[in-house]
Design a protein around this motif. Structure first.
Motif, PDB file in Angstrom:
ATOM      1  N   VAL A  55     -45.962 -16.803  -1.748  1.00 28.55           N
ATOM      2  CA  VAL A  55     -46.857 -17.871  -2.208  1.00 28.55           C
ATOM      3  C   VAL A  55     -48.222 -17.287  -2.573  1.00 28.55           C
ATOM      4  CG1 VAL A  55     -48.091 -19.949  -1.486  1.00 28.55           C
ATOM      5  CG2 VAL A  55     -45.682 -19.662  -0.889  1.00 28.55           C
ATOM      6  N   GLY A  56     -48.744 -17.705  -3.724  1.00 25.16           N
ATOM      7  CA  GLY A  56     -50.056 -17.244  -4.148  1.00 25.16           C
ATOM      8  C   GLY A  56     -50.029 -15.987  -4.997  1.00 25.16           C
ATOM      9  N   ASP A  57     -48.887 -15.337  -5.104  1.00 26.63           N
ATOM     10  CA  ASP A  57     -48.781 -14.153  -5.954  1.00 26.63           C
ATOM     11  C   ASP A  57     -48.967 -14.535  -7.423  1.00 26.63           C
ATOM     12  OD1 ASP A  57     -48.256 -12.669  -3.748  1.00 26.63           O
ATOM     13  OD2 ASP A  57     -46.226 -12.107  -4.295  1.00 26.63           O
ATOM     14  N   LYS A  58     -49.565 -13.638  -8.171  1.00 26.93           N
ATOM     15  CA  LYS A  58     -49.699 -13.835  -9.612  1.00 26.93           C
ATOM     16  C   LYS A  58     -48.706 -12.920 -10.323  1.00 26.93           C
ATOM     17  CE  LYS A  58     -54.527 -15.267  -9.347  1.00 26.93           C
ATOM     18  NZ  LYS A  58     -55.937 -15.005  -9.751  1.00 26.93           N
ATOM     19  N   LEU A  59     -47.960 -13.501 -11.243  1.00 21.62           N
ATOM     20  CA  LEU A  59     -46.875 -12.785 -11.901  1.00 21.62           C
ATOM     21  C   LEU A  59     -47.062 -12.771 -13.409  1.00 21.62           C
ATOM     22  CD1 LEU A  59     -43.874 -14.466 -10.025  1.00 21.62           C
ATOM     23  CD2 LEU A  59     -45.239 -12.508  -9.272  1.00 21.62           C
ATOM     24  N   SER A  60     -46.620 -11.686 -14.006  1.00 19.83           N
ATOM     25  CA  SER A  60     -46.486 -11.612 -15.463  1.00 19.83           C
ATOM     26  C   SER A  60     -45.015 -11.834 -15.791  1.00 19.83           C
ATOM     27  CB  SER A  60     -46.941 -10.244 -15.981  1.00 19.83           C
ATOM     28  OG  SER A  60     -46.543 -10.056 -17.327  1.00 19.83           O
ATOM     29  N   VAL A  61     -44.752 -12.789 -16.692  1.00 18.90           N
ATOM     30  CA  VAL A  61     -43.381 -13.097 -17.090  1.00 18.90           C
ATOM     31  C   VAL A  61     -43.250 -12.868 -18.588  1.00 18.90           C
ATOM     32  CG1 VAL A  61     -41.576 -14.854 -17.194  1.00 18.90           C
ATOM     33  CG2 VAL A  61     -43.153 -14.806 -15.248  1.00 18.90           C
ATOM     34  N   ARG A  62     -42.313 -12.020 -18.972  1.00 16.86           N
ATOM     35  CA  ARG A  62     -42.086 -11.713 -20.377  1.00 16.86           C
ATOM     36  C   ARG A  62     -40.633 -11.998 -20.749  1.00 16.86           C
ATOM     37  NH1 ARG A  62     -46.911 -11.535 -22.813  1.00 16.86           N
ATOM     38  NH2 ARG A  62     -48.377 -10.260 -21.630  1.00 16.86           N
ATOM     39  N   VAL A  63     -40.464 -12.816 -21.774  1.00 21.20           N
ATOM     40  CA  VAL A  63     -39.140 -13.036 -22.347  1.00 21.20           C
ATOM     41  C   VAL A  63     -39.164 -12.371 -23.725  1.00 21.20           C
ATOM     42  CG1 VAL A  63     -37.407 -14.717 -23.060  1.00 21.20           C
ATOM     43  CG2 VAL A  63     -38.905 -15.215 -21.108  1.00 21.20           C
ATOM     44  N   PHE A  64     -38.354 -11.357 -23.886  1.00 20.85           N
ATOM     45  CA  PHE A  64     -38.389 -10.516 -25.080  1.00 20.85           C
ATOM     46  C   PHE A  64     -38.241 -11.342 -26.362  1.00 20.85           C
ATOM     47  CE2 PHE A  64     -36.112  -7.506 -28.013  1.00 20.85           C
ATOM     48  CZ  PHE A  64     -37.201  -6.670 -28.243  1.00 20.85           C
ATOM     49  N   GLN A  65     -39.226 -11.182 -27.250  1.00 16.43           N
ATOM     50  CA  GLN A  65     -39.257 -11.824 -28.565  1.00 16.43           C
ATOM     51  C   GLN A  65     -39.366 -13.355 -28.495  1.00 16.43           C
ATOM     52  OE1 GLN A  65     -35.908 -10.257 -30.817  1.00 16.43           O
ATOM     53  NE2 GLN A  65     -37.097  -8.453 -31.445  1.00 16.43           N
ATOM     54  N   VAL A  66     -39.843 -13.867 -27.359  1.00 10.07           N
ATOM     55  CA  VAL A  66     -40.082 -15.313 -27.237  1.00 10.07           C
ATOM     56  C   VAL A  66     -41.491 -15.505 -26.677  1.00 10.07           C
ATOM     57  CG1 VAL A  66     -39.237 -17.529 -26.368  1.00 10.07           C
ATOM     58  CG2 VAL A  66     -37.633 -15.633 -26.736  1.00 10.07           C
ATOM     59  N   LEU A 100     -35.882 -12.421  -9.506  1.00 12.38           N
ATOM     60  CA  LEU A 100     -36.487 -13.536 -10.224  1.00 12.38           C
ATOM     61  C   LEU A 100     -36.247 -13.409 -11.720  1.00 12.38           C
ATOM     62  CD1 LEU A 100     -38.105 -16.115 -10.252  1.00 12.38           C
ATOM     63  CD2 LEU A 100     -40.208 -14.746 -10.171  1.00 12.38           C
ATOM     64  N   SER A 101     -36.311 -12.194 -12.244  1.00 13.14           N
ATOM     65  CA  SER A 101     -36.004 -11.966 -13.662  1.00 13.14           C
ATOM     66  C   SER A 101     -34.590 -12.458 -13.979  1.00 13.14           C
ATOM     67  CB  SER A 101     -36.120 -10.478 -13.994  1.00 13.14           C
ATOM     68  OG  SER A 101     -37.424  -9.992 -13.799  1.00 13.14           O
ATOM     69  N   ALA A 102     -33.651 -12.123 -13.112  1.00 12.55           N
ATOM     70  CA  ALA A 102     -32.261 -12.522 -13.327  1.00 12.55           C
ATOM     71  C   ALA A 102     -32.098 -14.033 -13.245  1.00 12.55           C
ATOM     72  CB  ALA A 102     -31.359 -11.829 -12.308  1.00 12.55           C
ATOM     73  N   GLU A 103     -32.817 -14.669 -12.300  1.00 13.64           N
ATOM     74  CA  GLU A 103     -32.724 -16.113 -12.140  1.00 13.64           C
ATOM     75  C   GLU A 103     -33.264 -16.841 -13.374  1.00 13.64           C
ATOM     76  OE1 GLU A 103     -32.058 -19.911 -10.571  1.00 13.64           O
ATOM     77  OE2 GLU A 103     -31.256 -17.934 -10.027  1.00 13.64           O
ATOM     78  N   ILE A 104     -34.414 -16.395 -13.867  1.00 15.61           N
ATOM     79  CA  ILE A 104     -34.989 -17.023 -15.059  1.00 15.61           C
ATOM     80  C   ILE A 104     -34.066 -16.823 -16.262  1.00 15.61           C
ATOM     81  CG2 ILE A 104     -36.920 -16.936 -16.697  1.00 15.61           C
ATOM     82  CD1 ILE A 104     -38.728 -16.217 -14.337  1.00 15.61           C
ATOM     83  N   ALA A 105     -33.543 -15.617 -16.407  1.00 12.47           N
ATOM     84  CA  ALA A 105     -32.639 -15.341 -17.523  1.00 12.47           C
ATOM     85  C   ALA A 105     -31.393 -16.221 -17.457  1.00 12.47           C
ATOM     86  CB  ALA A 105     -32.250 -13.866 -17.515  1.00 12.47           C
ATOM     87  N   GLU A 106     -30.858 -16.400 -16.263  1.00 11.40           N
ATOM     88  CA  GLU A 106     -29.651 -17.235 -16.106  1.00 11.40           C
ATOM     89  C   GLU A 106     -29.955 -18.686 -16.468  1.00 11.40           C
ATOM     90  OE1 GLU A 106     -26.436 -18.518 -12.630  1.00 11.40           O
ATOM     91  OE2 GLU A 106     -27.892 -16.920 -12.267  1.00 11.40           O
ATOM     92  N   ARG A 107     -31.095 -19.178 -16.030  1.00 15.76           N
ATOM     93  CA  ARG A 107     -31.465 -20.562 -16.329  1.00 15.76           C
ATOM     94  C   ARG A 107     -31.687 -20.760 -17.827  1.00 15.76           C
ATOM     95  NH1 ARG A 107     -34.136 -22.782 -11.566  1.00 15.76           N
ATOM     96  NH2 ARG A 107     -34.999 -24.431 -12.912  1.00 15.76           N
TER      97      ARG A 107
END
Length: 232
Positions: A55-66, A100-107
């Motif tokens: 909780v409280g962590d700051k994340l960078s999220v990148r979806v390739f070409q989106v 988390l990368s895998a979870e977002i990709a699956e969703r």
């Protein structure tokens, strides 16, 4: 699927309610909550080496070409979730960046994208605290940011005292809700003969276990090997 390129910070909830300025915990008086079960599974330290998002962590999220699904900074909310467009709340707390990368990709792939490539990186972690007690110069509760090893944690307390037995340094940790303890040889670590393990937020480190209660010493002496966490 791309994995996170850097995992360098640690975050988790504070272990002690007194960490905010109260007195330090007296580990030397600790007693076992229950007897050691010699049949319980041992948890090697390697299980704990990959950082888990908190909780409280700051994340960078990148979806390739989106670009519309790529963000330089998203914060894990107090419920442990990350809010993403299209897919809504995604559970982040307790996962590694790769998970988390895998979870977002699956969703995303379920309804919106074909084979999305997602990269999650921890850019900033909430501060967390560790307790260093026993035969050290300045016992107390210390705040750490970033990856911290056992040697570094002891250094925060200005190092061991001159009479400390460095062959027996205990680390207390909660693993899957169960209080556990492992014993480390700090002298061997200093000499490069043993790996310097990472410490995690909420860990309690006690240098020289001879200063602990007899009950707790019995538990520690029952450990089958160094660097193995055992519930108690």
């Amino acid at each position: 699927m791309m994995r996170a390129l850097s995992l360098v910070l640690i975050a988790s909830a504070t272990f002690l309610a007194a960490c905010g300025g109260g007195p330090k915990m007296d580990i030397s008086q600790m007693t076992a909550a229950q007897p050691v079960d010699l049949q319980m599974a041992m948890v090697p330290t390697s299980v704990q080496t990959e950082y888990q998002i908190g909780v409280g962590d700051k994340l960078s999220v990148r979806v390739f070409q989106v670009p519309d699904l790529s963000f330089d900074e998203l914060t894990v909310d107090t419920s442990g979730n990350l809010q993403m467009p299209l897919i809504g709340a995604v559970r982040a707390a307790g996962l590694t960046s790769g998970q988390l990368s895998a979870e977002i990709a699956e969703r995303l792939s379920a309804e919106y994208l074909r084979n999305p490539q997602v990269t999650v990186t921890v850019t900033e972690a909430a501060s967390q605290k560790i307790t260093v007690d026993g035969a050290v110069t300045k016992p107390g509760v210390y705040e750490m940011r970033g990856t911290t090893s056992l040697l570094q944690a002891v250094a925060m307390a200005e190092g061991p005292s001159r009479v400390a037995d460095l062959t027996k340094v205990a680390v207390f940790r909660t693993i899957d809700g169960q209080r556990s303890v492992a014993l480390f040889d700090l002298a061997a670590i200093r000499q490069g003969r043993a790996e310097d393990p990472r410490v995690l937020g909420d860990d309690i480190i006690v240098v020289d276990t001879s200063r602990m209660s007899s009950t707790m010493r019995e538990i520690i002496n029952a450990l089958p090997a160094l660097s193995i966490f055992r519930p108690f």
